[in-house]
Write an enzyme that holds these catalytic residues in place. Structure first.
Site, PDB file in Angstrom:
ATOM      1  N   GLN A   1     -11.164 -11.479  -7.682  1.00  0.00           N
ATOM      2  CA  GLN A   1      -9.843 -12.100  -7.526  1.00  0.00           C
ATOM      3  C   GLN A   1      -9.973 -13.530  -7.002  1.00  0.00           C
ATOM      4  O   GLN A   1      -9.254 -14.434  -7.437  1.00  0.00           O
ATOM      5  CB  GLN A   1      -8.992 -11.275  -6.574  1.00  0.00           C
ATOM      6  CG  GLN A   1      -8.669  -9.881  -7.064  1.00  0.00           C
ATOM      7  CD  GLN A   1      -7.944  -9.077  -6.003  1.00  0.00           C
ATOM      8  OE1 GLN A   1      -7.009  -9.561  -5.368  1.00  0.00           O
ATOM      9  NE2 GLN A   1      -8.356  -7.836  -5.793  1.00  0.00           N
TER      10      GLN A   1
ATOM     11  N   ASP B   1     -12.714  -9.738   5.236  1.00  0.00           N
ATOM     12  CA  ASP B   1     -11.866  -8.592   5.526  1.00  0.00           C
ATOM     13  C   ASP B   1     -10.759  -9.040   6.496  1.00  0.00           C
ATOM     14  O   ASP B   1     -11.055  -9.665   7.521  1.00  0.00           O
ATOM     15  CB  ASP B   1     -12.731  -7.498   6.171  1.00  0.00           C
ATOM     16  CG  ASP B   1     -11.974  -6.201   6.410  1.00  0.00           C
ATOM     17  OD1 ASP B   1     -10.732  -6.230   6.473  1.00  0.00           O
ATOM     18  OD2 ASP B   1     -12.634  -5.162   6.545  1.00  0.00           O
ATOM     19  N   ALA B   2      -9.536  -8.690   6.157  1.00  0.00           N
ATOM     20  CA  ALA B   2      -8.401  -9.082   6.999  1.00  0.00           C
ATOM     21  C   ALA B   2      -8.509  -8.511   8.409  1.00  0.00           C
ATOM     22  O   ALA B   2      -7.840  -8.998   9.330  1.00  0.00           O
ATOM     23  CB  ALA B   2      -7.111  -8.621   6.344  1.00  0.00           C
TER      24      ALA B   2
ATOM     25  N   GLU C   1       2.471  -7.858   0.750  1.00  0.00           N
ATOM     26  CA  GLU C   1       2.275  -6.560   0.069  1.00  0.00           C
ATOM     27  C   GLU C   1       0.803  -6.137   0.001  1.00  0.00           C
ATOM     28  O   GLU C   1       0.314  -5.778  -1.064  1.00  0.00           O
ATOM     29  CB  GLU C   1       2.889  -6.633  -1.344  1.00  0.00           C
ATOM     30  CG  GLU C   1       3.382  -5.296  -1.860  1.00  0.00           C
ATOM     31  CD  GLU C   1       4.082  -5.436  -3.208  1.00  0.00           C
ATOM     32  OE1 GLU C   1       5.126  -6.101  -3.280  1.00  0.00           O
ATOM     33  OE2 GLU C   1       3.575  -4.874  -4.197  1.00  0.00           O
TER      34      GLU C   1
ATOM     35  N   HIS D   1      -3.328  -1.594   2.354  1.00  0.00           N
ATOM     36  CA  HIS D   1      -4.720  -1.425   1.908  1.00  0.00           C
ATOM     37  C   HIS D   1      -5.716  -1.676   3.053  1.00  0.00           C
ATOM     38  O   HIS D   1      -6.880  -1.286   2.945  1.00  0.00           O
ATOM     39  CB  HIS D   1      -5.070  -2.445   0.829  1.00  0.00           C
ATOM     40  CG  HIS D   1      -4.526  -2.162  -0.538  1.00  0.00           C
ATOM     41  ND1 HIS D   1      -4.502  -0.918  -1.101  1.00  0.00           N
ATOM     42  CD2 HIS D   1      -4.013  -3.001  -1.480  1.00  0.00           C
ATOM     43  CE1 HIS D   1      -3.989  -0.990  -2.325  1.00  0.00           C
ATOM     44  NE2 HIS D   1      -3.682  -2.245  -2.573  1.00  0.00           N
TER      45      HIS D   1
HETATM   46  C1  LIG Z   1      -0.932  -5.797  -3.968  1.00  0.00           C
HETATM   47  S1  LIG Z   1      -2.247  -6.953  -3.834  1.00  0.00           S
HETATM   48  C2  LIG Z   1      -1.331  -8.341  -3.205  1.00  0.00           C
HETATM   49  C3  LIG Z   1      -2.029  -9.634  -3.500  1.00  0.00           C
HETATM   50  C4  LIG Z   1      -1.299 -10.878  -3.031  1.00  0.00           C
HETATM   51  N1  LIG Z   1      -0.982 -10.825  -1.628  1.00  0.00           N
HETATM   52  C5  LIG Z   1      -0.065 -11.085  -3.846  1.00  0.00           C
HETATM   53  O1  LIG Z   1       1.003 -10.838  -3.273  1.00  0.00           O
HETATM   54  O2  LIG Z   1      -0.156 -11.508  -4.995  1.00  0.00           O
HETATM   55  C6  LIG Z   1      -3.215  -6.435  -2.404  1.00  0.00           C
HETATM   56  C7  LIG Z   1      -4.344  -7.379  -2.070  1.00  0.00           C
HETATM   57  O3  LIG Z   1      -4.963  -7.003  -0.838  1.00  0.00           O
HETATM   58  C8  LIG Z   1      -6.359  -7.280  -0.961  1.00  0.00           C
HETATM   59  N2  LIG Z   1      -7.071  -6.539   0.095  1.00  0.00           N
HETATM   60  C9  LIG Z   1      -7.177  -5.200   0.215  1.00  0.00           C
HETATM   61  N3  LIG Z   1      -7.890  -4.882   1.334  1.00  0.00           N
HETATM   62  C10 LIG Z   1      -8.223  -6.038   1.935  1.00  0.00           C
HETATM   63  C11 LIG Z   1      -8.921  -6.370   3.127  1.00  0.00           C
HETATM   64  N4  LIG Z   1      -9.422  -5.423   3.939  1.00  0.00           N
HETATM   65  N5  LIG Z   1      -9.073  -7.675   3.457  1.00  0.00           N
HETATM   66  C12 LIG Z   1      -8.581  -8.643   2.649  1.00  0.00           C
HETATM   67  N6  LIG Z   1      -7.894  -8.394   1.504  1.00  0.00           N
HETATM   68  C13 LIG Z   1      -7.707  -7.113   1.148  1.00  0.00           C
HETATM   69  C14 LIG Z   1      -6.650  -6.838  -2.366  1.00  0.00           C
HETATM   70  O4  LIG Z   1      -7.901  -7.263  -2.845  1.00  0.00           O
HETATM   71  C15 LIG Z   1      -5.460  -7.443  -3.100  1.00  0.00           C
HETATM   72  O5  LIG Z   1      -5.695  -8.782  -3.415  1.00  0.00           O
END
Ligand SMILES: C[S@@+](CC[C@H](N)C(=O)[O-])C[C@H]1O[C@@H](n2cnc3c(N)ncnc32)[C@H](O)[C@@H]1O
Length: 277
Positions: free
Chosen positions: A102, A124-125, A142, A146
């Protein structure tokens, strides 16, 4: 490596050059926001505009304004970073994502406007690779469901925010009657089309989390009704993603419990304490 089959499907469709997927999900990967849901046209253009509108609602809850340093945690394909870049000047905007694929697309898609600086970072967030007190605003559109742990993300957001800084997010929030059904998702079992999604958080949970991590709740908006046309759009155009039964079942479940108002789509805004406490 996080497992998110819906992103595998999106990336494959984008690779195939599917115009509907590119228009609807090439920038933002989240539900749409229609100020007047009755007037939703449900075309890919209309959906893309609604997805942009949702981003702007979250940025407004974070009081994003010119001259700030902003972090977009879980940045997807960089849509929120792009929106902030297009609407503000003298910005330093960071997009953070755990998925390198991504990030690669985000870097290709989003170019900084003169005077702005953009940086896409892998991470990682829940372990933010940034210094303490270094951001004016953190947004998470959103994606918090996750993350490995909401509390850990809030603690990290609080750490990297300057005094008085804002955290804003959108999330699917459970009501009490839905909890027995959604508790399984907290265990991380739900590894279907949308990957692991913890849908077991409640409004009360957010207020307690804010208090425990030192934030004041500034915004709490139930925008469920404004997001519902998303489901009609997905039913009409979901075929472009060539997804299977799990995707249809999971989206159908989310639609039913949202229409029954058992699952709410919320926008939250939180404020860190000022320097004097
Ligand atoms: C539903 S998508 C939303 C993407 C973006 N925020 C948008 O609104 O277009 C969820 C996103 O969370 C990311 N994600 C999931 N777990 C994560 C983590 N632990 N740290 C950072 N990003 C994460 C995914 O890779 C994905 O890009």
């Amino acid at each position: 490596m996080i497992k998110l089959p819906y992103f595998d499907a999106l990336l494959a469709s984008l690779e195939r050059g599917d115009p509907v997927v590119a228009r609807a999900f090439g920038r933002h990967v989240h539900w749409g926001y229609w100020p007047d849901p009755g007037s939703a046209e449900l075309t890919p253009q209309d959906f893309a505009a609604a997805a942009e509108a949702l981003t702007r609602e979250v940025c407004q809850a974070a009081a994003v304004t010119d001259g700030q340093r902003v972090l977009d945690a879980g940045c997807g394909f960089g849509g929120t970073v792009a929106s902030i870049n297009e609407n503000h000047t003298e910005m330093e905007v960071y997009g953070l994502n755990i998925d390198q694929r991504q990030l690669a697309r985000a870097r290709k898609q989003v170019t900084s406007q003169p005077g702005n600086r953009i940086c896409f970072v892998a991470g990682d967030a829940c372990a933010l690779p940034f210094a303490d007190a270094s951001f004016d605003a953190v947004v998470a559109v959103e994606c918090i469901f996750h993350f490995p742990d909401r509390r850990c993300f809030f603690a990290e957001a609080r750490r990297v925010l300057k005094p008085g800084g804002r955290l804003a997010l959108s999330d699917f929030v459970a009501t009490a009657p839905l909890l027995p059904v959604t508790l399984w998702s907290r265990l991380g079992i739900g590894g279907g089309f949308y990957g692991r999604c913890d849908l077991s958080y409640t409004r009360g949970g957010y207020w307690r989390l804010a208090e425990a991590t030192g934030f004041a709740v500034e915004t709490e908006r139930d925008i469920t009704a404004n997001t519902l046309p998303t489901y009609s759009f997905l039913r009409r155009f979901g075929g472009a993603l060539q997804v299977g039964a799990a995707a249809v079942a999971e989206t159908g479940f989310a639609e039913i419990v949202s229409r029954l108002r058992l699952l709410r789509y919320m926008i939250y805004g939180f404020r860190a304490p000022d320097a004097n406490g």
